[in-house]
Write a protein that holds these residues in place. Structure first.
Motif, PDB file in Angstrom:
ATOM      1  N   GLU A  71      41.429  37.469  40.435  1.00  0.00           N
ATOM      2  CA  GLU A  71      41.500  38.958  40.596  1.00  0.00           C
ATOM      3  C   GLU A  71      42.372  39.393  39.309  1.00  0.00           C
ATOM      4  O   GLU A  71      42.128  40.464  38.670  1.00  0.00           O
ATOM      5  CB  GLU A  71      42.081  39.465  42.165  1.00  0.00           C
ATOM      6  CG  GLU A  71      40.947  39.069  42.865  1.00  0.00           C
ATOM      7  CD  GLU A  71      41.415  39.300  44.456  1.00  0.00           C
ATOM      8  OE1 GLU A  71      42.605  39.429  44.683  1.00  0.00           O
ATOM      9  OE2 GLU A  71      40.683  39.533  45.473  1.00  0.00           O
TER      10      GLU A  71
ATOM     11  N   ALA B  33      41.118  44.329  41.075  1.00  0.00           N
ATOM     12  CA  ALA B  33      40.238  43.750  41.278  1.00  0.00           C
ATOM     13  C   ALA B  33      39.784  42.843  42.767  1.00  0.00           C
ATOM     14  O   ALA B  33      41.122  42.569  43.064  1.00  0.00           O
ATOM     15  CB  ALA B  33      40.099  42.688  40.204  1.00  0.00           C
ATOM     16  N   VAL B  34      38.850  42.830  43.078  1.00  0.00           N
ATOM     17  CA  VAL B  34      38.688  42.096  44.623  1.00  0.00           C
ATOM     18  C   VAL B  34      37.679  41.280  44.581  1.00  0.00           C
ATOM     19  O   VAL B  34      36.513  41.458  44.191  1.00  0.00           O
ATOM     20  CB  VAL B  34      38.394  43.400  45.804  1.00  0.00           C
ATOM     21  CG1 VAL B  34      38.442  42.657  47.146  1.00  0.00           C
ATOM     22  CG2 VAL B  34      39.187  44.454  45.878  1.00  0.00           C
ATOM     23  N   ALA B  35      37.818  40.030  44.973  1.00  0.00           N
ATOM     24  CA  ALA B  35      36.688  39.118  44.959  1.00  0.00           C
ATOM     25  C   ALA B  35      36.338  38.747  46.188  1.00  0.00           C
ATOM     26  O   ALA B  35      36.698  38.915  47.238  1.00  0.00           O
ATOM     27  CB  ALA B  35      37.676  37.519  44.396  1.00  0.00           C
TER      28      ALA B  35
ATOM     29  N   ALA C  94      32.577  40.044  42.723  1.00  0.00           N
ATOM     30  CA  ALA C  94      33.837  40.849  42.527  1.00  0.00           C
ATOM     31  C   ALA C  94      33.670  42.579  42.262  1.00  0.00           C
ATOM     32  O   ALA C  94      32.532  42.791  41.704  1.00  0.00           O
ATOM     33  CB  ALA C  94      34.663  40.431  41.479  1.00  0.00           C
TER      34      ALA C  94
END
Ligand SMILES: *Cc1c(COP(=O)(O)O)cnc(C)c1O
Length: 397
Positions: free
Chosen positions: A51, A63-65, A204
């Motif tokens: 992220e 950021a979001v995985a 993501a």
């Protein structure tokens, strides 16, 4: 050039080549093995690292995985607030997930036609498709080339729509000098093996917006939080967590994240080699009257995902299928990106009809995706060129 292999001649290539292939080296493998010997197989340090890397790469704050590009699109539409009765405008020239993400939330995909030269969604066509029910636009950077994001962003601003950029093809692309991921309200990526960087599966979302970020985190994990600040009652104890919304299990494993982290170290190499191959193709095909090349816009410094040839069938005594099959017999195994989304039975049953987006439909009839991936040798590239030239020469009117 001899007889076509489909009619019994000798094929251009002895072994088949496919339109895409992942590149995994020993470093990638070691990175995954290291995780398997560690304490965390999911929600661990590789996710945090990924992220952070994606934030740095794109210039986005958050950021979001997640588990796939599809999950990323679903989560982004959720964070945008799309729900029953809303409309989400997107292109038909994409993978189904770019439109399905609206359906998951009870919203309706509305298709805006493409620019017939760049094949990306047309800003003017988006404008025509906006109704009172419109909530968001999902703009796809088709083949890796950035959509006309500045124009689209302005349309979204005027109409109070959330702009989601589906960047499954365009990780590493910059637009007017700015990285994809820094341009839209939310940008989604995919790490499927055919994409430029892979984790086996994975996706993501990046965004600058803290409210979207919080929603994305909840959506990724059942709507559950351990943050007492988000709860309407005091925790029972240290074990306590609360579900404050409805989400899914869209988490990515640390094995996937480690692979993606290792692959991201090669993104520059991947982009450069893909650019070289595309240039070799451009040079070989630009003066062939039987093919049309995708127009490249100056604003996009493209990390190319797909290379598409459009065949001028009026100059050839063959159908697209005959050309495709002839190339396959030469051991050049191509693909078609994409069947317009609303052609699918599921969409037809909802009432979508042929004729909706004439430019996308016309392109679909004439297009073939030829092989493009990092580990192709110059010899591979030349064999694809030779096969295309051989087939075109044979069918030339
Ligand atoms: C691959 C792709 C997706 C879906 O990504 P997955 O990781 O396979 O779920 C969405 N949109 C586009 C344009 C894609 O190419």
């Amino acid at each position: 050039m001899g007889q076509l292999a489909i009619f019994g001649g000798k094929p251009v290539r002895e072994t088949p080549i496919y339109y895409g292939h992942q590149f995994i080296d020993e470093k990638d493998i070691a990175a995954v093995v290291d995780v398997m010997k560690s304490d965390f197989l999911t929600c661990g340090p590789e996710i945090t690292k990924l992220e952070k890397k994606l934030s740095e790469l794109t210039g986005a704050r958050y950021a979001v995985a997640v588990s796939s590009g599809t999950a990323a699109l679903h989560a982004a539409c959720y964070a945008a607030g799309a729900s029953n009765g809303d409309e989400v405008v997107t292109t038909p020239m994409t993978f189904a997930a770019s439109a399905n993400c609206a359906l998951y939330l009870g919203a309706k995909p509305v298709f805006a036609d493409i620019n017939p030269r760049t094949y990306n969604i047309s800003p003017e066509e988006i404008r025509k498709q906006i109704s009172k029910a419109a909530k968001a636009v999902v703009a796809v950077d088709f083949t890796g080339q950035a959509a006309e994001i500045e124009e689209i962003r302005e349309i979204c601003r005027e109409n109070k729509l959330v702009l989601i950029e589906d960047a499954a093809h365009s990780l590493g692309t910059t637009y007017k000098g700015k990285p994809v991921g820094s341009l839209a309200d939310m940008t989604t990526f995919s790490f499927h093996p055919v994409k430029t960087v892979t984790g086996g599966e994975g996706g993501a979302i990046v965004t600058d917006n803290e409210e979207y970020y919080r929603k994305l985190l909840l959506f990724r994990s059942h709507g559950i939080t351990r943050d007492s600040g988000q709860m309407d009652r005091a925790p029972d104890g240290d074990w306590y967590y609360n579900q404050i919304g409805l989400g899914y299990n869209y988490r990515m494993t640390d094995m996937q994240a480690a692979l993606i982290n290792s692959q991201l170290d090669k993104l520059g190499l991947f982009k450069e080699r893909r650019r070289q191959i595309a240039e070799r193709y451009n040079k070989a095909f630009q003066d062939m009257p039987e093919v049309v090349l995708q127009e490249e816009i100056a604003a996009s410094d493209t990390a190319r995902h797909l290379y598409i040839l459009q065949f001028r069938l009026e100059r050839l005594s063959a159908t697209r299928k005959e050309i495709f099959d002839a190339l396959k017999a030469e051991n050049v195994c191509c693909n078609v990106h994409y069947i317009p989304v609303y052609y699918f039975t599921y969409y037809r049953k909802m009432g979508y009809k042929k004729g909706l987006c004439p430019n996308a439909e016309a392109l679909y009839e004439r297009m073939i995706t030829i092989p493009l991936y990092y580990s192709m040798t110059d010899g591979d590239v030349d064999s694809v060129i030779e096969a295309v030239k051989k087939v075109v020469a044979y069918y030339r009117k």
